[in-house]
Scaffold this motif. Structure first.
Motif, short mmCIF file in Angstrom:
data_model
loop_
_atom_site.label_atom_id
_atom_site.label_comp_id
_atom_site.label_asym_id
_atom_site.label_seq_id
_atom_site.Cartn_x
_atom_site.Cartn_y
_atom_site.Cartn_z
N LEU A 4 0.82 -1.21 0.00
CA LEU A 4 0.00 0.00 0.00
C LEU A 4 0.85 1.26 0.00
CD1 LEU A 4 -3.06 -0.71 2.31
CD2 LEU A 4 -2.97 -0.52 -0.15
N ARG A 5 1.95 1.24 0.68
CA ARG A 5 2.83 2.41 0.69
C ARG A 5 3.47 2.63 -0.68
NH1 ARG A 5 4.63 1.62 6.77
NH2 ARG A 5 3.03 2.98 7.64
N ILE A 6 3.85 1.54 -1.33
CA ILE A 6 4.41 1.66 -2.68
C ILE A 6 3.34 2.19 -3.64
CG2 ILE A 6 5.29 0.35 -4.66
CD1 ILE A 6 6.65 -1.52 -2.58
N ILE A 7 2.14 1.63 -3.53
CA ILE A 7 1.03 2.09 -4.38
C ILE A 7 0.74 3.56 -4.11
CG2 ILE A 7 -1.45 1.83 -4.81
CD1 ILE A 7 -1.02 -1.19 -4.11
N GLY A 8 0.71 3.95 -2.85
CA GLY A 8 0.46 5.35 -2.51
C GLY A 8 1.51 6.27 -3.09
N PHE A 9 2.76 5.85 -3.00
CA PHE A 9 3.84 6.65 -3.57
C PHE A 9 3.69 6.79 -5.08
CE2 PHE A 9 8.16 7.00 -5.33
CZ PHE A 9 8.54 8.20 -4.74
N LEU A 10 3.35 5.68 -5.75
CA LEU A 10 3.18 5.72 -7.21
C LEU A 10 2.02 6.63 -7.61
CD1 LEU A 10 3.82 1.97 -8.09
CD2 LEU A 10 5.30 3.92 -8.57
N TRP A 11 0.89 6.54 -6.87
CA TRP A 11 -0.24 7.42 -7.17
C TRP A 11 0.10 8.87 -6.88
CZ3 TRP A 11 -3.81 6.35 -10.40
CH2 TRP A 11 -4.34 5.08 -10.51
N LEU A 12 0.84 9.11 -5.81
CA LEU A 12 1.22 10.48 -5.46
C LEU A 12 2.10 11.08 -6.56
CD1 LEU A 12 1.01 12.58 -3.16
CD2 LEU A 12 3.14 11.65 -2.28
N ILE A 13 3.08 10.34 -7.02
CA ILE A 13 3.97 10.82 -8.07
C ILE A 13 3.22 10.95 -9.40
CG2 ILE A 13 6.01 10.25 -9.44
CD1 ILE A 13 6.55 11.29 -6.59
N SER A 14 2.35 9.99 -9.71
CA SER A 14 1.64 10.06 -10.99
C SER A 14 0.63 11.20 -11.03
CB SER A 14 0.94 8.73 -11.30
OG SER A 14 -0.13 8.52 -10.40
N ALA A 19 -0.51 17.53 -12.14
CA ALA A 19 -1.11 18.59 -11.32
C ALA A 19 -0.31 19.88 -11.42
CB ALA A 19 -1.22 18.15 -9.86
N ILE A 20 0.96 19.78 -11.71
CA ILE A 20 1.80 20.97 -11.88
C ILE A 20 1.74 21.46 -13.34
CG2 ILE A 20 4.18 21.79 -11.88
CD1 ILE A 20 4.64 19.92 -9.47
N LYS A 21 1.77 20.53 -14.29
CA LYS A 21 1.83 20.91 -15.70
C LYS A 21 0.48 21.41 -16.23
CE LYS A 21 3.33 19.29 -20.15
NZ LYS A 21 2.68 18.49 -21.12
N HIS A 22 -0.61 20.79 -15.80
CA HIS A 22 -1.92 21.13 -16.35
C HIS A 22 -2.31 22.59 -16.13
CE1 HIS A 22 -6.36 21.11 -16.53
NE2 HIS A 22 -6.11 20.40 -17.61
N PRO A 23 -2.15 23.17 -14.93
CA PRO A 23 -2.51 24.58 -14.77
C PRO A 23 -1.69 25.51 -15.67
CG PRO A 23 -2.26 23.57 -12.63
CD PRO A 23 -1.79 22.57 -13.65
N MET A 24 -0.44 25.14 -15.96
CA MET A 24 0.36 25.96 -16.86
C MET A 24 -0.23 25.96 -18.27
SD MET A 24 4.26 25.20 -15.82
CE MET A 24 4.45 24.18 -14.37
N SER A 56 -9.25 16.27 -10.15
CA SER A 56 -9.00 14.82 -10.13
C SER A 56 -7.53 14.52 -9.86
CB SER A 56 -9.45 14.18 -11.44
OG SER A 56 -8.60 14.54 -12.50
N PHE A 57 -6.62 15.35 -10.39
CA PHE A 57 -5.20 15.15 -10.08
C PHE A 57 -4.94 15.34 -8.59
CE2 PHE A 57 -4.27 16.63 -14.62
CZ PHE A 57 -4.25 15.33 -15.09
N LEU A 58 -5.57 16.33 -8.01
CA LEU A 58 -5.39 16.57 -6.57
C LEU A 58 -5.99 15.45 -5.73
CD1 LEU A 58 -6.09 20.42 -6.51
CD2 LEU A 58 -3.87 19.24 -6.51
N VAL A 59 -7.12 14.89 -6.17
CA VAL A 59 -7.73 13.76 -5.45
C VAL A 59 -6.82 12.53 -5.54
CG1 VAL A 59 -9.66 12.13 -5.53
CG2 VAL A 59 -10.10 14.57 -5.64
N TRP A 81 -10.91 4.12 -7.09
CA TRP A 81 -10.13 4.74 -8.15
C TRP A 81 -9.47 3.69 -9.04
CZ3 TRP A 81 -10.71 9.21 -10.13
CH2 TRP A 81 -9.79 9.67 -11.06
N GLY A 82 -9.07 2.56 -8.45
CA GLY A 82 -8.49 1.47 -9.25
C GLY A 82 -9.49 0.93 -10.26
N VAL A 83 -10.73 0.76 -9.85
CA VAL A 83 -11.76 0.28 -10.78
C VAL A 83 -12.06 1.33 -11.85
CG1 VAL A 83 -14.20 -0.36 -10.93
CG2 VAL A 83 -12.79 -1.30 -9.10
N ILE A 84 -12.20 2.59 -11.42
CA ILE A 84 -12.49 3.66 -12.38
C ILE A 84 -11.36 3.78 -13.40
CG2 ILE A 84 -12.69 6.17 -12.62
CD1 ILE A 84 -14.24 6.11 -9.94
#
Length: 130
Positions: A4-14, A19-24, A56-59, A81-84
């Motif tokens: 779960l921690r690895i998954i959380g890290f991957l989702w956080l990075i992804s 989330a930074i590029k889109h507003p630009m 959605s990126f922030l979520v 979110w995994g199913v979606i």
């Protein structure tokens, strides 16, 4: 619990990079004279959709942070979110294929793997808690 921690890290990075590029990118549209809000070919639906994409990126990042912290709400949200994301990936693979280029196609397959890994991690967390 490590899964779960690895998954959380991957989702956080992804979620962080878009989330930074889109507003630009949206700011470029907003400041361009042809595409200003309320003027030109882009109407309110476009701007609302872009705002929802950013939310959605922030979520995704919030779910990732919760999974790193092993929060129960994040496990439930991660399963949803995994199913979606699997459904969105299936839609993209079946309808778009490589029309958008090879790079998005490869990214979608990576997201399929992450979604399956997320569902596996959530399932093992629920099994472990019982």
């Amino acid at each position: 619990m490590v899964n779960l921690r690895i998954i959380g890290f991957l989702w956080l990075i992804s979620g962080l990079a878009p989330a930074i590029k889109h507003p630009m990118n949206v700011w470029t549209y907003a400041t361009h004279p042809e595409f200003q809000i309320g003027m030109g070919p882009l109407d309110a639906r476009f701007w609302i959709a872009q705002s929802l994409v950013e939310v959605s990126f922030l979520v995704i990042m919030l779910i990732g942070w919760g999974l790193i912290r092993l929060r129960r709400w994040a496990v439930v949200a991660g399963a949803g979110w995994g199913v979606i994301s699997l459904l969105i990936c299936a839609w993209f693979i079946l309808t778009q294929r490589t029309k958008q280029g090879l790079e998005p196609y490869v990214v979608v397959w990576c997201l399929v793997a992450l979604s399956i890994y997320t569902l596996f991690g959530v399932w093992s967390f629920d099994r472990h808690r019982r």
